[in-house]
Design a protein around this motif. Structure first.
Motif, PDB file in Angstrom:
ATOM      1  N   GLN A  94     -21.931  10.528  15.793  1.00  0.00           N
ATOM      2  CA  GLN A  94     -21.218  11.735  15.366  1.00  0.00           C
ATOM      3  C   GLN A  94     -21.960  12.443  14.236  1.00  0.00           C
ATOM      4  O   GLN A  94     -22.057  13.665  14.200  1.00  0.00           O
ATOM      5  N   VAL A 147     -20.481  12.066  22.102  1.00  0.00           N
ATOM      6  CA  VAL A 147     -19.800  12.916  21.116  1.00  0.00           C
ATOM      7  C   VAL A 147     -20.544  14.241  20.991  1.00  0.00           C
ATOM      8  O   VAL A 147     -21.764  14.308  21.161  1.00  0.00           O
ATOM      9  N   ARG A 203     -20.560   4.956  17.248  1.00  0.00           N
ATOM     10  CA  ARG A 203     -19.892   6.257  17.364  1.00  0.00           C
ATOM     11  C   ARG A 203     -20.035   7.061  16.068  1.00  0.00           C
ATOM     12  O   ARG A 203     -20.309   8.263  16.111  1.00  0.00           O
ATOM     13  N   GLY A 210     -13.466  13.919  12.874  1.00  0.00           N
ATOM     14  CA  GLY A 210     -14.464  13.189  13.658  1.00  0.00           C
ATOM     15  C   GLY A 210     -14.968  11.966  12.904  1.00  0.00           C
ATOM     16  O   GLY A 210     -15.165  10.895  13.496  1.00  0.00           O
TER      17      GLY A 210
END
Length: 603
Positions: free
Chosen positions: A161, A133, A157, A145
């Motif tokens: 992020q 990412v 994730r 996001g």
């Protein structure tokens, strides 16, 4: 700025560079002082001739170069500290994000993106896949996001992020800092010559405004001077700052520092000389921008009577008043500079600019010798019509008092100060007939005297005499009667129209320390009685020993009934009390020196 650059960057190196420029600024200031107060002063004292004058001119240019270097290096130091501060915040954010990502076993890539491994609950015997990412700084994009991370079965994730967003924010902050400070630092580059022009000094003001605008957050960490604080509060504030913070505040706020009573004379002098140089340059450039004055009258081809030139009329309406105003103010500023340039002549000590501005009629406070270390200090308060334009004459009076006082006590240090620090009346009638100018000026005078006492180290550090001329003595009277009194040991008045009291004992120094001079041909004392600027005292008139009339009368310092020491005067008129070698001048110097035995009193 990219990730690799910021990761390798050391903001402390910019702070170190700032320290180097601050040291250079200090060295340039010391070099300026050495040239002006030692080398040039010694030459003026012992050498004469065209070659000496030429050398002094070159030394003056060198001193101005060092002064300009001092001010600009101070600004560069401040700008570098501001840049370092902004980068430090961005670098700290980056380091925290990178450390967090590495703790989670994520990989931070060269472009600042983050790769994360597979993780979460198995589906069909397989873990949710990992990925990469990139950071998002736009609020809307960042929200999307986060939403994507929340619904992704791989919890890595969302974590990745977040770290990537922190890295992107850090890079954005560093890029903005670079974009903010790079042009400001480039603007601080001087012309490639050895001449400091008016435009150079005008640019200093622009440079200062630019650095000040950019250094907001950095400056938030530096305490401001106390609002409405006493001179003691100001002194404590200044002492509480580090050397770096003092340099920063002096570079960005010279006018504010120069006006703070209670600060050391050398600090105020540095600040006010910068303000003087910038202001003098601006006024001179404004004056130079005015087109030449056309001929007032024009004649026909065959002579005859002249007629008024329409071009001159247009010029007169547009530029005449402005030109006159600029020339008057520049006259005062040039007089201050002339005093700087006279250091060493006939033994004259260095000058210190303790106050300066062009507000209203303009103000200036100029000391001969450092008052902070003086055994004897005199503060001269001029009267009606005093203003920046006429500073030269007032400064000249105090140079003569300094010379006479120094001669009486050669082993002790003396400082004599011209204090054009209040708004004096500008005409005899009606302004000088009103006492409000005195009452308005008194708190300013007392604050300045309190500041002197603070910087000197207390009430016993220096013998202080306040000298009031004309309406200035009325202001001194108001200051002496104010609550808390006046930080002075002696009061001398010359040509006084009255001190708002009828008895010397009503002044806080007591009648034994009040001294008056009044020439028989000076019309101002009598005029002061008409204006009722003295004090009232009960008086009984007698004839052949028999009282026949009683009532209150106006009493001023030159009256015997006032109770002051009435000193001998060998000068005439209202403005000659400071004539060189006169007894009038010597008597004032004797009081300033504390040599009361040398005062010649009027029989």
């Amino acid at each position: 700025m990219d990730y690799t650059t910021l990761k390798a960057l050391k903001p402390s190196e910019f702070a170190d560079a700032a320290d180097g420029y601050r040291t250079t600024s200090d060295m340039a200031g010391a070099a300026k002082d050495h040239i002006e107060n030692q080398i040039a002063a010694a030459m003026r004292e012992s050498l004469k001739g065209e070659a000496v004058d030429a050398a002094l001119g070159q030394l003056k240019e060198a001193a101005e170069n060092f002064h300009y270097t001092q001010v600009e290096c101070g600004l560069i130091s401040t700008a570098l500290n501001g840049f370092s501060y902004d980068l430090e915040a961005a670098k700290k954010r980056l380091d925290i994000a990178v450390a967090g990502a590495q703790t989670e076993k994520f990989t931070v890539n060269a472009d600042g993106s983050i790769s994360y491994p597979s993780g979460g609950k198995e589906t069909d015997g397989r873990l949710p896949a990992g990925g990469t990412v990139s950071g998002l700084t736009d609020p809307t994009a960042a929200a999307i996001g986060r939403q994507a991370g929340n619904i992704d079965p791989n919890p890595n994730r969302l974590l990745a992020q977040g770290y990537a967003n922190q890295i992107a924010t850090a890079l954005k902050e560093a890029t903005e800092a670079d974009g903010k400070w790079a042009p400001k630092l480039r603007a601080l580059k001087a012309d490639d010559d050895l001449t400091v022009s008016d435009r150079d000094w005008a640019d200093v003001k622009k440079d200062t405004d630019g650095v000040l605008k950019g250094a907001g957050e950095y400056l938030d960490g530096i305490k401001e001077p106390p609002k409405g604080g006493s001179p003691e509060d100001n002194a404590d504030w200044w002492k509480s700052l580090t050397a770096e913070q003092q340099t920063v505040y002096l570079a960005l706020h010279p006018a504010a520092v120069g006006a703070l009573d209670g600060l050391p004379a050398e600090v105020r002098d540095d600040a006010n000389r910068t303000v003087l140089a910038e202001t003098q340059a601006k006024y001179q450039m404004d004056l130079d921008s005015i087109p030449p004055e056309p001929e007032r009258y024009i004649y026909g081809p065959h002579g005859g009577y002249p007629r008024l030139n329409e071009e001159w009329q247009e010029w007169d309406e547009k530029y005449s008043d402005r030109k006159a105003s600029l020339e008057k103010t520049l006259k005062g500023m040039n007089a201050i500079q002339s005093r700087f340039d006279a250091t060493g002549k006939d033994g004259l000590p260095p000058a210190y600019l303790l106050g300066f501005d062009t507000k209203g009629n303009g103000h200036a406070i100029v000391a001969n010798g450092n008052p902070d270390t003086a055994d004897h200090t005199a503060v001269y308060v001029p009267g009606t019509k005093s203003r920046l334009e006429g500073a030269g004459g007032d400064i000249g009076r105090m140079t003569r008092v300094w010379a006479e006082t120094h001669a009486m006590n050669p082993g002790q240090s003396v400082s004599t100060i011209t204090w054009i620090g209040y708004d004096a009346p500008q005409n005899i009638a009606p302004e000088a007939m009103d006492d409000h100018w005195a009452y308005d000026g008194a708190p300013k005078l007392n604050r300045f005297l309190d500041g002197l006492e603070t910087a000197q180290g207390g009430p016993d550090a220096s013998h202080t005499t306040v000298i009031g001329h004309s309406y200035g003595s009325t202001t001194v009277g108001a200051a002496s009667m104010a609550e808390g009194g006046m930080a002075a040991d002696d009061i001398v008045v010359a040509g006084s129209p009255g001190m708002l009291v009828g008895d010397a004992n009503d002044l806080d120094v007591g009648r034994d320390h009040v001294w008056s001079e009044a020439a028989t041909s000076d019309p101002v004392p009598a005029g002061g009685k008409v204006a009722r600027l003295g004090g009232e005292k009960w008086d009984v008139e007698t004839w052949n020993g028999i009282p026949f009339n009683a009532g209150y009368v106006q009493v001023i310092p030159s009256d015997e009934a006032f109770g002051a020491h009435r000193m001998d005067v060998d000068t005439g008129g209202h403005s000659d009390y400071w004539n060189e070698s006169s007894q009038s001048l010597k008597n004032q110097a004797a009081v300033v020196a504390g040599r009361y035995d040398k005062v010649e009193e009027d029989d």
